[in-house]
Design an enzyme around this catalytic site. Structure first.
Site, PDB file in Angstrom:
ATOM      1  N   LYS A 112     -10.295  -0.479  -7.558  1.00 14.30           N
ATOM      2  CA  LYS A 112     -11.593  -1.072  -7.209  1.00 14.30           C
ATOM      3  C   LYS A 112     -12.372  -1.491  -8.454  1.00 14.30           C
ATOM      4  O   LYS A 112     -13.164  -2.439  -8.404  1.00 14.30           O
ATOM      5  CB  LYS A 112     -12.402  -0.095  -6.352  1.00 14.30           C
ATOM      6  CG  LYS A 112     -11.765   0.178  -4.981  1.00 14.30           C
ATOM      7  CD  LYS A 112     -11.643  -1.093  -4.152  1.00 14.30           C
ATOM      8  CE  LYS A 112     -11.221  -0.828  -2.721  1.00 14.30           C
ATOM      9  NZ  LYS A 112     -11.097  -2.077  -1.943  1.00 14.30           N
ATOM     10  N   ALA A 115      -9.353   3.057  -9.820  1.00 12.98           N
ATOM     11  CA  ALA A 115      -8.814   2.098 -10.794  1.00 12.98           C
ATOM     12  C   ALA A 115      -8.642   0.729 -10.138  1.00 12.98           C
ATOM     13  O   ALA A 115      -8.984  -0.305 -10.720  1.00 12.98           O
ATOM     14  CB  ALA A 115      -7.480   2.597 -11.343  1.00 12.98           C
ATOM     15  N   TYR A 151      -7.286   4.686  -6.433  1.00 15.33           N
ATOM     16  CA  TYR A 151      -8.237   3.838  -5.681  1.00 15.33           C
ATOM     17  C   TYR A 151      -9.381   3.357  -6.588  1.00 15.33           C
ATOM     18  O   TYR A 151      -9.726   2.168  -6.586  1.00 15.33           O
ATOM     19  CB  TYR A 151      -8.782   4.666  -4.510  1.00 15.33           C
ATOM     20  CG  TYR A 151      -9.690   3.930  -3.556  1.00 15.33           C
ATOM     21  CD1 TYR A 151      -9.169   3.117  -2.560  1.00 15.33           C
ATOM     22  CD2 TYR A 151     -11.075   4.082  -3.628  1.00 15.33           C
ATOM     23  CE1 TYR A 151     -10.010   2.459  -1.663  1.00 15.33           C
ATOM     24  CE2 TYR A 151     -11.914   3.438  -2.736  1.00 15.33           C
ATOM     25  CZ  TYR A 151     -11.381   2.628  -1.758  1.00 15.33           C
ATOM     26  OH  TYR A 151     -12.213   1.983  -0.869  1.00 15.33           O
ATOM     27  N   ASN A 173       1.548  -8.928   4.853  1.00 14.91           N
ATOM     28  CA  ASN A 173       1.324  -7.863   3.880  1.00 14.91           C
ATOM     29  C   ASN A 173       0.755  -8.498   2.610  1.00 14.91           C
ATOM     30  O   ASN A 173       1.462  -9.217   1.910  1.00 14.91           O
ATOM     31  CB  ASN A 173       2.653  -7.164   3.603  1.00 14.91           C
ATOM     32  CG  ASN A 173       2.540  -6.158   2.485  1.00 14.91           C
ATOM     33  OD1 ASN A 173       1.448  -5.817   2.031  1.00 14.91           O
ATOM     34  ND2 ASN A 173       3.689  -5.672   2.020  1.00 14.91           N
ATOM     35  N   GLY A 223      -7.063  -8.011   6.241  1.00 13.74           N
ATOM     36  CA  GLY A 223      -7.309  -6.719   6.886  1.00 13.74           C
ATOM     37  C   GLY A 223      -8.359  -6.867   7.969  1.00 13.74           C
ATOM     38  O   GLY A 223      -9.267  -6.045   8.094  1.00 13.74           O
ATOM     39  N   ASN A 266     -10.489  -8.058   1.846  1.00 15.42           N
ATOM     40  CA  ASN A 266     -10.981  -6.798   2.413  1.00 15.42           C
ATOM     41  C   ASN A 266      -9.876  -5.751   2.584  1.00 15.42           C
ATOM     42  O   ASN A 266     -10.157  -4.553   2.523  1.00 15.42           O
ATOM     43  CB  ASN A 266     -11.643  -7.103   3.767  1.00 15.42           C
ATOM     44  CG  ASN A 266     -11.829  -5.875   4.615  1.00 15.42           C
ATOM     45  OD1 ASN A 266     -12.770  -5.104   4.407  1.00 15.42           O
ATOM     46  ND2 ASN A 266     -10.922  -5.645   5.560  1.00 15.42           N
TER      47      ASN A 266
HETATM   48  P1  NAI Z   1      -9.615   0.421   7.424  1.00 13.72           P
HETATM   49  O1  NAI Z   1      -8.541   1.341   7.010  1.00 13.72           O
HETATM   50  O2  NAI Z   1     -10.313   0.631   8.713  1.00 13.72           O
HETATM   51  O3  NAI Z   1      -9.119  -1.092   7.379  1.00 13.72           O
HETATM   52  C1  NAI Z   1      -8.326  -1.573   6.346  1.00 13.72           C
HETATM   53  C2  NAI Z   1      -7.646  -2.815   6.835  1.00 13.72           C
HETATM   54  O4  NAI Z   1      -6.740  -3.286   5.815  1.00 13.72           O
HETATM   55  C3  NAI Z   1      -6.808  -2.575   8.073  1.00 13.72           C
HETATM   56  O5  NAI Z   1      -7.003  -3.646   8.986  1.00 13.72           O
HETATM   57  C4  NAI Z   1      -5.380  -2.584   7.557  1.00 13.72           C
HETATM   58  O6  NAI Z   1      -4.426  -3.009   8.513  1.00 13.72           O
HETATM   59  C5  NAI Z   1      -5.491  -3.581   6.418  1.00 13.72           C
HETATM   60  N1  NAI Z   1      -4.412  -3.440   5.438  1.00 13.72           N
HETATM   61  C6  NAI Z   1      -4.029  -2.323   4.786  1.00 13.72           C
HETATM   62  N2  NAI Z   1      -2.975  -2.586   4.011  1.00 13.72           N
HETATM   63  C7  NAI Z   1      -2.681  -3.906   4.170  1.00 13.72           C
HETATM   64  C8  NAI Z   1      -1.703  -4.778   3.631  1.00 13.72           C
HETATM   65  N3  NAI Z   1      -0.778  -4.336   2.765  1.00 13.72           N
HETATM   66  N4  NAI Z   1      -1.706  -6.082   4.018  1.00 13.72           N
HETATM   67  C9  NAI Z   1      -2.636  -6.539   4.907  1.00 13.72           C
HETATM   68  N5  NAI Z   1      -3.591  -5.759   5.453  1.00 13.72           N
HETATM   69  C10 NAI Z   1      -3.598  -4.459   5.089  1.00 13.72           C
HETATM   70  O7  NAI Z   1     -10.639   0.442   6.222  1.00 13.72           O
HETATM   71  P2  NAI Z   1     -12.142  -0.073   6.050  1.00 13.72           P
HETATM   72  O8  NAI Z   1     -12.972   1.106   5.877  1.00 13.72           O
HETATM   73  O9  NAI Z   1     -12.487  -1.091   7.053  1.00 13.72           O
HETATM   74  O10 NAI Z   1     -12.003  -0.751   4.596  1.00 13.72           O
HETATM   75  C11 NAI Z   1     -12.071  -2.140   4.354  1.00 13.72           C
HETATM   76  C12 NAI Z   1     -12.264  -2.338   2.856  1.00 13.72           C
HETATM   77  O11 NAI Z   1     -13.476  -1.713   2.449  1.00 13.72           O
HETATM   78  C13 NAI Z   1     -11.159  -1.721   2.002  1.00 13.72           C
HETATM   79  O12 NAI Z   1     -10.885  -2.563   0.901  1.00 13.72           O
HETATM   80  C14 NAI Z   1     -11.789  -0.440   1.529  1.00 13.72           C
HETATM   81  O13 NAI Z   1     -11.225   0.014   0.325  1.00 13.72           O
HETATM   82  C15 NAI Z   1     -13.235  -0.864   1.356  1.00 13.72           C
HETATM   83  N6  NAI Z   1     -14.189   0.231   1.349  1.00 13.72           N
HETATM   84  C16 NAI Z   1     -14.360   1.016   2.456  1.00 13.72           C
HETATM   85  C17 NAI Z   1     -15.270   2.054   2.419  1.00 13.72           C
HETATM   86  C18 NAI Z   1     -15.515   2.944   3.592  1.00 13.72           C
HETATM   87  O14 NAI Z   1     -16.268   3.893   3.444  1.00 13.72           O
HETATM   88  N7  NAI Z   1     -14.930   2.709   4.756  1.00 13.72           N
HETATM   89  C19 NAI Z   1     -16.047   2.325   1.209  1.00 13.72           C
HETATM   90  C20 NAI Z   1     -15.804   1.436   0.120  1.00 13.72           C
HETATM   91  C21 NAI Z   1     -14.899   0.418   0.207  1.00 13.72           C
END
Ligand code: NAI
Length: 244
Positions: free
Chosen positions: A158, A156, A154, A62, A11, A89
């Site tokens: 995490k 569950a 989500y 994916n 990601g 990530n």
């Molecule tokens: P975001 O939505 O900006 O980025 C998520 C990334 O994951 C994107 O690049 C997307 O293309 C990729 N992705 C999604 N499904 C995918 C798949 N099936 N295969 C490959 N790539 C895939 O989100 P963000 O905020 O940057 O989140 C990154 C991580 O941090 C996630 O795991 C999220 O759960 C976690 N997180 C984020 C928080 C926040 O407040 N933004 C808080 C706590 C955790």
């Protein structure tokens, strides 16, 4: 700090993942990143990483698809020679109160956020065990620590990541491989951009603001570097004090 190391970040093309790719490259790591969305954004990031003077490549993959992940890691090892650091990530949300949450909402989130992490760890596990070194960093969430209404799926996933992290840490400790989790609170990215109750939310954060992707990237850099060699199986909150 990471000179010559090969890091894989899932990601990677936006948000926290992108900030981690950039921070790692600035610190000398060669970066292979996986993305699922915009190829244009991925190419733009690749160019930026290359400008830091490191090797960089983008792979459309994916993470929920085991075979696709397996094929992608074969290509990464062929291109980069090895893997030293894995950052899981990639993540998604499908928020709804459990009463209206569909089975599909639950399955999709678990498939990406938890099984996706298994799929990638499965690929690097034998590589890191054999080299008797390496770092695995899993992005969890404070939702996995304390729960959050509307996020049964989500939370569950995490919480599952934390169990996965501790188990991998125990399995690989004797091989000198460290596995840790990061539990962010509210970080300013596309994932939280749609959040409507921002003012109310921010006032409940002891440090009084949302976090930045770059701040999570600094923690990931620490956990990827030799500075954290005696830390494994840990979950580090980065949440402005929200979940303390
Ligand atoms: P975001 O939505 O900006 O980025 C998520 C990334 O994951 C994107 O690049 C997307 O293309 C990729 N992705 C999604 N499904 C995918 C798949 N099936 N295969 C490959 N790539 C895939 O989100 P963000 O905020 O940057 O989140 C990154 C991580 O941090 C996630 O795991 C999220 O759960 C976690 N997180 C984020 C928080 C926040 O407040 N933004 C808080 C706590 C955790």
């Amino acid at each position: 700090m990471l000179k010559g190391k090969v890091a894989v970040v899932t990601g990677g093309s936006r948000g926290i993942g992108r900030a981690i790719c950039e921070r790692f490259a600035e610190n000398g790591a060669n970066v292979a990143f996986l993305y699922s969305g915009s190829a244009e954004k991925a190419e733009e990031l690749k160019a930026k990483l290359l400008a830091s003077g490191v090797k960089a490549e983008a792979y459309k993959c994916n993470v929920a698809d085991f075979n696709e992940v397996s094929d992608t890691f074969k290509r990464i090892v062929a291109d980069f020679g090895t893997v030293d650091i894995l950052v899981n990530n990639a993540g998604i949300t499908r928020d709804k109160l459990l009463l209206s949450m569909r089975e599909q909402d639950f399955d999709e989130v678990l498939d990406v956020n938890l099984k996706g992490f298994f799929n990638t760890i499965k690929q690097v596990y034998p590589i890191l065990a054999k080299k008797r070194a390496g770092k695995i960093i899993n992005i969890s969430s404070i939702s996995g620590l304390i729960g959050n209404p509307g996020q049964a799926n989500y939370s569950a996933s995490k919480a599952g990541v934390i169990g996965l992290t501790k188990t991998v840490a125990k399995e690989l400790a004797s091989r000198g491989v460290c596995c840790n989790a990061i539990a962010p609170g509210f970080i300013k990215t596309d994932m939280t951009a749609a959040f409507t109750g921002e003012n109310r939310l921010v006032s409940s954060i002891p440090l009084g603001r949302m976090g930045l992707p770059e701040e999570v990237a600094s923690l990931a850099l620490f956990l990827a570097s030799p500075s954290s060699d005696y830390i494994t199986g840990e979950v580090i909150r980065i949440d402005g004090g929200l979940a303390m």
